[in-house]
Design an enzyme around this catalytic site. Structure first.
Site, mmCIF file in Angstrom:
data_model
loop_
_atom_site.group_PDB
_atom_site.id
_atom_site.type_symbol
_atom_site.label_atom_id
_atom_site.label_comp_id
_atom_site.label_asym_id
_atom_site.label_seq_id
_atom_site.Cartn_x
_atom_site.Cartn_y
_atom_site.Cartn_z
ATOM 1 C CD1 TRP A 142 -2.688 1.777 0.542
ATOM 2 C CD2 TRP A 142 -1.339 2.446 2.206
ATOM 3 N NE1 TRP A 142 -3.054 3.059 0.896
ATOM 4 C CE2 TRP A 142 -2.249 3.490 1.902
ATOM 5 C CE3 TRP A 142 -0.390 2.635 3.213
ATOM 6 C CZ2 TRP A 142 -2.237 4.701 2.590
ATOM 7 C CZ3 TRP A 142 -0.378 3.848 3.893
ATOM 8 C CH2 TRP A 142 -1.296 4.871 3.588
ATOM 9 C CD GLU A 150 -4.585 -1.606 1.989
ATOM 10 O OE1 GLU A 150 -5.425 -1.213 2.818
ATOM 11 O OE2 GLU A 150 -3.438 -2.010 2.323
ATOM 12 C CE LYS A 164 -6.618 5.805 3.367
ATOM 13 N NZ LYS A 164 -5.624 6.045 4.426
ATOM 14 C CG ASP A 220 -8.470 -1.070 4.670
ATOM 15 O OD1 ASP A 220 -9.430 -0.498 5.200
ATOM 16 O OD2 ASP A 220 -7.397 -1.278 5.253
ATOM 17 C CG HIS A 224 -8.247 1.852 2.271
ATOM 18 N ND1 HIS A 224 -6.990 1.471 1.876
ATOM 19 C CD2 HIS A 224 -8.102 2.265 3.560
ATOM 20 C CE1 HIS A 224 -6.133 1.632 2.856
ATOM 21 N NE2 HIS A 224 -6.795 2.110 3.889
ATOM 22 C CG HIS A 251 -5.887 -4.924 5.229
ATOM 23 N ND1 HIS A 251 -4.892 -3.966 5.125
ATOM 24 C CD2 HIS A 251 -5.231 -6.101 5.312
ATOM 25 C CE1 HIS A 251 -3.708 -4.559 5.127
ATOM 26 N NE2 HIS A 251 -3.899 -5.852 5.235
ATOM 27 C CG ASP A 266 -8.776 4.290 6.321
ATOM 28 O OD1 ASP A 266 -9.240 3.246 6.803
ATOM 29 O OD2 ASP A 266 -7.587 4.425 6.001
ATOM 30 C CG ASP A 293 -7.762 2.021 10.053
ATOM 31 O OD1 ASP A 293 -8.202 1.116 9.339
ATOM 32 O OD2 ASP A 293 -6.976 2.887 9.638
ATOM 33 C CG ASP A 297 -5.273 -1.926 8.526
ATOM 34 O OD1 ASP A 297 -4.657 -1.503 9.519
ATOM 35 O OD2 ASP A 297 -5.170 -1.421 7.400
#
Length: 411
Positions: free
Chosen positions: A183, A224, A226, A257, A260, A284, A292, A294, A324
């Site tokens: 990423w 990955e 985003k 993800d 993302h 993820h 994002d 997390d 993640d």
């Protein structure tokens, strides 16, 4: 076993709809989830203690107990894994090298991770890997492998090449395929004039990074995407379209993800599309809150939908599941336990569905029964099966694990 009575009731009830709870437990037991090491120290790593987070990476909170050495991080991981049923994997970033040498990212070698490999062998777990293309002076411009500066681009290409060798080392030593995820935070804060040139540089850089053939028995590789990042709000080089196109054309995996994409997008609906065009998929799993962010994974509708997308149509054996999230506002060990156990709970609920029956009903066009049954199955006693699975696996049942974490805080 104290959970036996509840489990016996659940087993009979599920059997009435054609579900074998023992088979569901066995399937769950075999699933390895890749637990992210960076929850334990707020994504700081140990290679550059003076560096500040950058590249759109942020942690909030100052809860006590952050791991400050590799040994502390491994100890915390062991504690967390002791409260999670099954044998899993740990995902490392390059900045978690365990060495006293003063080296940079483009100088890393497998030997700098030997202590991690020895620890993984002792605990019978696998390791996954990620090059760290953020929080470094060579990424301060906002670009890494798509930079127009030859020196910057070359630095990151070399780092990624060395990361592949480290991943290969993990796979060889541990006998488990190391999943390596690439990423890059590259992008512009404001509107660019030339959107094509950075993407062309990224494509050429990736081709150079992957130019050496490495046996997929040792490492599988993903790119990955985003949608945006802090400091790259207007343009991200590695967009979803770029990464999907690269993966399909170069026989790589895509990493989806959960955080993302746009706030109203979900990755559960993307899984079946991506796997029509790629051999395998990396997830993820995190929880975005408005962006994002997390957050720690909870057992919400999207987590259940992700598990259902994998299980209902037999895509689980082509998917690697990684976590993640990182939250510095709560106990970091608790965050690992909550998030990983919730991922397992979602998979168990999906295993406990009579998927073939539901698909047959859908194919017949009986959408009334489809809606009625999927809603009724939500209240079936999957929790009793989960409790039995935890006890059988020798880990705390229900919230008993929290007492252990709270006691460890007082030591």
């Amino acid at each position: 076993m104290k959970t036996q009575e509840g489990y016996n009731y659940a087993r009979r009830l599920y059997a009435e709809i054609g579900v074998d709870t023992e088979e569901a437990i066995k399937r769950l037991q075999d699933i390895k989830i890749s637990v992210q090491c960076w929850q334990g120290d707020d994504v700081r790593g140990f290679l550059f203690k003076e560096n500040q987070l950058s590249g759109g990476i942020q942690t909030t909170g100052n809860y006590p107990g952050r791991a400050e050495t590799p040994d502390e991080l491994r100890e915390d991981l062991e504690f967390a894994l002791s409260m999670i049923p099954g044998k899993h994997k740990v995902s490392l970033h390059a900045i978690y090298a365990d060495t006293d040498e003063k080296i940079d990212l483009d100088q890393l070698e497998p030997r700098h991770f030997k202590k991690w490999v020895d620890w993984a062998k002792k605990n019978e777990i696998g390791l996954d890997f990620n090059p760290t293309c953020f929080s470094h002076k060579m990424s301060d411009s906002g670009f890494t492998i798509s930079s127009a500066d030859d020196d910057i681009r070359s630095f990151w290409i070399e780092h990624c090449k060395r990361s592949r060798k480290i991943a290969e080392y993990f796979g060889r030593e541990l006998g488990q395929t190391c999943v390596t995820n690439f990423w890059f935070p590259d992008g512009y804060k404001d509107i660019p004039v030339d959107r094509e040139a950075p993407r062309r540089r990224m494509l050429e850089a990736l081709d150079e990074i992957f130019s050496e053939k490495i046996d997929e028995k040792y490492t599988m590789e993903a790119v990955e995407s985003k949608v945006f990042g802090i400091g790259a709000e207007s343009y991200t080089t590695g967009s979803n379209e770029f990464c999907l196109g690269y993966a399909v054309s170069r026989d790589k995996m895509v990493c989806l993800d959960a955080g993302h994409f746009h706030p109203t997008e979900v990755i559960s609906d993307k899984i079946s599309s991506v796997l029509l065009f790629t051999k395998k998929l990396l997830l993820h799993v995190s929880r975005p809150v408005r962006w994002d962010s997390d957050h720690v994974v909870i057992l919400d509708d999207e987590l259940n939908a992700i598990a259902q997308s994998l299980v209902r149509t037999g895509l689980l054996d082509r998917t690697y599941i990684g976590l993640d999230f990182f939250d510095a506002s709560i106990n970091r060990i608790a965050a690992w336990v909550i998030g990983t156990r919730n991922m397992q709970k979602a998979l168990l609920r999906a295993f406990l569905e009579p998927s073939d029956k539901l698909k047959a009903i859908e194919l017949d066009g009986d959408y009334t029964s489809r809606l009625a049954l999927t809603e009724e199955y939500k209240s079936y006693p999957f929790g009793a099966v989960w409790d039995y699975f935890c006890e059988k696996s020798g880990v705390p049942v229900r919230e008993e694990w929290l007492d252990k974490v709270k006691k460890s805080e007082k030591i």
